[in-house]
Scaffold this motif. Sequence first.
Motif, PDB file in Angstrom:
ATOM      1  N   SER A 161      25.003   2.612  14.157  1.00 59.12           N
ATOM      2  CA  SER A 161      26.308   2.931  13.578  1.00 59.12           C
ATOM      3  C   SER A 161      26.759   4.328  13.991  1.00 59.12           C
ATOM      4  CB  SER A 161      26.257   2.840  12.053  1.00 59.12           C
ATOM      5  OG  SER A 161      26.017   1.527  11.626  1.00 59.12           O
ATOM      6  N   GLY A 162      25.810   5.261  14.024  1.00 58.78           N
ATOM      7  CA  GLY A 162      26.145   6.620  14.454  1.00 58.78           C
ATOM      8  C   GLY A 162      26.566   6.667  15.904  1.00 58.78           C
ATOM      9  N   VAL A 163      25.866   5.927  16.745  1.00 57.06           N
ATOM     10  CA  VAL A 163      26.185   5.907  18.178  1.00 57.06           C
ATOM     11  C   VAL A 163      27.537   5.252  18.425  1.00 57.06           C
ATOM     12  CG1 VAL A 163      25.486   4.957  20.405  1.00 57.06           C
ATOM     13  CG2 VAL A 163      23.766   5.955  18.890  1.00 57.06           C
ATOM     14  N   ASP A 164      27.813   4.164  17.714  1.00 56.24           N
ATOM     15  CA  ASP A 164      29.029   3.384  17.951  1.00 56.24           C
ATOM     16  C   ASP A 164      30.202   3.801  17.077  1.00 56.24           C
ATOM     17  OD1 ASP A 164      27.543   1.869  19.744  1.00 56.24           O
ATOM     18  OD2 ASP A 164      26.997   0.383  18.227  1.00 56.24           O
ATOM     19  N   ASN A 165      29.968   4.706  16.117  1.00 57.86           N
ATOM     20  CA  ASN A 165      30.987   5.068  15.125  1.00 57.86           C
ATOM     21  C   ASN A 165      31.536   3.806  14.448  1.00 57.86           C
ATOM     22  OD1 ASN A 165      32.576   6.676  13.543  1.00 57.86           O
ATOM     23  ND2 ASN A 165      34.120   7.094  15.107  1.00 57.86           N
ATOM     24  N   HIS A 204      21.913   9.405  22.172  1.00 54.29           N
ATOM     25  CA  HIS A 204      22.086   8.956  20.786  1.00 54.29           C
ATOM     26  C   HIS A 204      22.575  10.096  19.901  1.00 54.29           C
ATOM     27  CE1 HIS A 204      19.496   5.726  22.313  1.00 54.29           C
ATOM     28  NE2 HIS A 204      19.921   4.996  21.299  1.00 54.29           N
ATOM     29  N   THR A 205      21.951  11.254  20.028  1.00 52.87           N
ATOM     30  CA  THR A 205      22.334  12.392  19.192  1.00 52.87           C
ATOM     31  C   THR A 205      23.749  12.852  19.512  1.00 52.87           C
ATOM     32  OG1 THR A 205      20.009  13.083  19.154  1.00 52.87           O
ATOM     33  CG2 THR A 205      21.651  14.691  18.434  1.00 52.87           C
ATOM     34  N   TYR A 206      24.083  12.866  20.788  1.00 52.45           N
ATOM     35  CA  TYR A 206      25.429  13.292  21.182  1.00 52.45           C
ATOM     36  C   TYR A 206      26.486  12.370  20.589  1.00 52.45           C
ATOM     37  CZ  TYR A 206      29.373  14.725  24.060  1.00 52.45           C
ATOM     38  OH  TYR A 206      30.603  15.175  24.474  1.00 52.45           O
ATOM     39  N   GLU A 207      26.296  11.058  20.754  1.00 55.21           N
ATOM     40  CA  GLU A 207      27.285  10.106  20.253  1.00 55.21           C
ATOM     41  C   GLU A 207      27.354  10.134  18.728  1.00 55.21           C
ATOM     42  OE1 GLU A 207      29.482   8.533  21.926  1.00 55.21           O
ATOM     43  OE2 GLU A 207      28.736   9.092  23.907  1.00 55.21           O
ATOM     44  N   ALA A 208      26.202  10.321  18.071  1.00 55.45           N
ATOM     45  CA  ALA A 208      26.201  10.416  16.612  1.00 55.45           C
ATOM     46  C   ALA A 208      26.950  11.673  16.158  1.00 55.45           C
ATOM     47  CB  ALA A 208      24.769  10.439  16.084  1.00 55.45           C
ATOM     48  N   ALA A 209      26.745  12.787  16.858  1.00 53.90           N
ATOM     49  CA  ALA A 209      27.469  14.016  16.516  1.00 53.90           C
ATOM     50  C   ALA A 209      28.968  13.819  16.686  1.00 53.90           C
ATOM     51  CB  ALA A 209      26.970  15.171  17.380  1.00 53.90           C
ATOM     52  N   LYS A 210      29.350  13.158  17.755  1.00 55.10           N
ATOM     53  CA  LYS A 210      30.775  12.900  17.984  1.00 55.10           C
ATOM     54  C   LYS A 210      31.357  12.025  16.872  1.00 55.10           C
ATOM     55  CE  LYS A 210      32.171  10.486  21.632  1.00 55.10           C
ATOM     56  NZ  LYS A 210      32.579  10.151  23.030  1.00 55.10           N
ATOM     57  N   SER A 211      30.600  11.012  16.455  1.00 59.83           N
ATOM     58  CA  SER A 211      31.047  10.141  15.368  1.00 59.83           C
ATOM     59  C   SER A 211      31.172  10.920  14.057  1.00 59.83           C
ATOM     60  CB  SER A 211      30.071   8.981  15.193  1.00 59.83           C
ATOM     61  OG  SER A 211      30.013   8.175  16.344  1.00 59.83           O
ATOM     62  N   VAL A 212      30.190  11.751  13.769  1.00 58.05           N
ATOM     63  CA  VAL A 212      30.211  12.543  12.540  1.00 58.05           C
ATOM     64  C   VAL A 212      31.397  13.494  12.540  1.00 58.05           C
ATOM     65  CG1 VAL A 212      29.012  14.398  11.323  1.00 58.05           C
ATOM     66  CG2 VAL A 212      27.763  12.348  11.997  1.00 58.05           C
ATOM     67  N   PHE A 213      31.629  14.196  13.642  1.00 61.05           N
ATOM     68  CA  PHE A 213      32.757  15.123  13.703  1.00 61.05           C
ATOM     69  C   PHE A 213      34.088  14.379  13.593  1.00 61.05           C
ATOM     70  CE2 PHE A 213      29.860  18.110  16.285  1.00 61.05           C
ATOM     71  CZ  PHE A 213      29.474  18.783  15.138  1.00 61.05           C
ATOM     72  N   SER A 214      34.155  13.179  14.146  1.00 59.99           N
ATOM     73  CA  SER A 214      35.376  12.375  14.012  1.00 59.99           C
ATOM     74  C   SER A 214      35.643  12.037  12.554  1.00 59.99           C
ATOM     75  CB  SER A 214      35.249  11.081  14.831  1.00 59.99           C
ATOM     76  OG  SER A 214      35.219  11.343  16.211  1.00 59.99           O
ATOM     77  N   ASN A 215      34.579  11.700  11.823  1.00 63.09           N
ATOM     78  CA  ASN A 215      34.733  11.400  10.402  1.00 63.09           C
ATOM     79  C   ASN A 215      35.113  12.638   9.604  1.00 63.09           C
ATOM     80  OD1 ASN A 215      33.767   8.477   9.370  1.00 63.09           O
ATOM     81  ND2 ASN A 215      32.720   8.960  11.283  1.00 63.09           N
ATOM     82  N   LEU A 216      34.475  13.764   9.896  1.00 58.90           N
ATOM     83  CA  LEU A 216      34.778  15.000   9.178  1.00 58.90           C
ATOM     84  C   LEU A 216      36.196  15.485   9.468  1.00 58.90           C
ATOM     85  CD1 LEU A 216      31.413  16.972   9.607  1.00 58.90           C
ATOM     86  CD2 LEU A 216      32.244  15.797   7.558  1.00 58.90           C
TER      87      LEU A 216
END
Length: 205
Positions: free
Chosen positions: A172-176, A112-124
Amino acid sequence: MIISGPFIILDKRPYKEAALLLRGISPDYGRISFILHGGQSMSKSAPQADIFREVEVEFEDDGSGRELFTAKRMETLLDFSGIADDQRSYRMAGRIAAFLLNNMPPGDVQLHTYEAAKSVFSNLAKLDNGHERWSLIQCSVVLKSAFLYENGMLPEAVQPEQNEFLENLVASGVDNSPLPECPERYWDILNNWLNELIAFHQLKK
């Protein structure tokens, strides 16, 4: 046993003679580090070995439970280097990277944390996410929520609808995917509450 899996690079520094030490996160190994031999001389020809990139890394795991491995091969999966184009986004990404490197447990599954981090970095990085880009405060809330949820530090809310909101937020964080709707001011309230939880659990910011 030879393993191959995704890895987000959050820190890079010279190591011994010509090698690089790469620290970051993996969905299957949590916090993890790699030595890339010859990486310093390869830096121009191997740009994938840089911070804010998701790479597929191949390494050997002998089952000893260690945190430091030798990377045999790396291939870029996603490039978040566009984060550096905006100073505020870059500072946020740096805070997120420090939080994960300071607090994510090594050797544990942290999907969960990994996918959320990936989603956040994609947004940033302003990649095409298929939805309205998250604000900086929303990025912070998404990452903290996913981390606390995955590590059993997110308490049950008083109201069922609050629990549903938090579960949808983590999803939402996991799925972006688009974030659950709420009043704009609630993001600041939620961020402050998460910071209080982080302090209560004595996590490092």
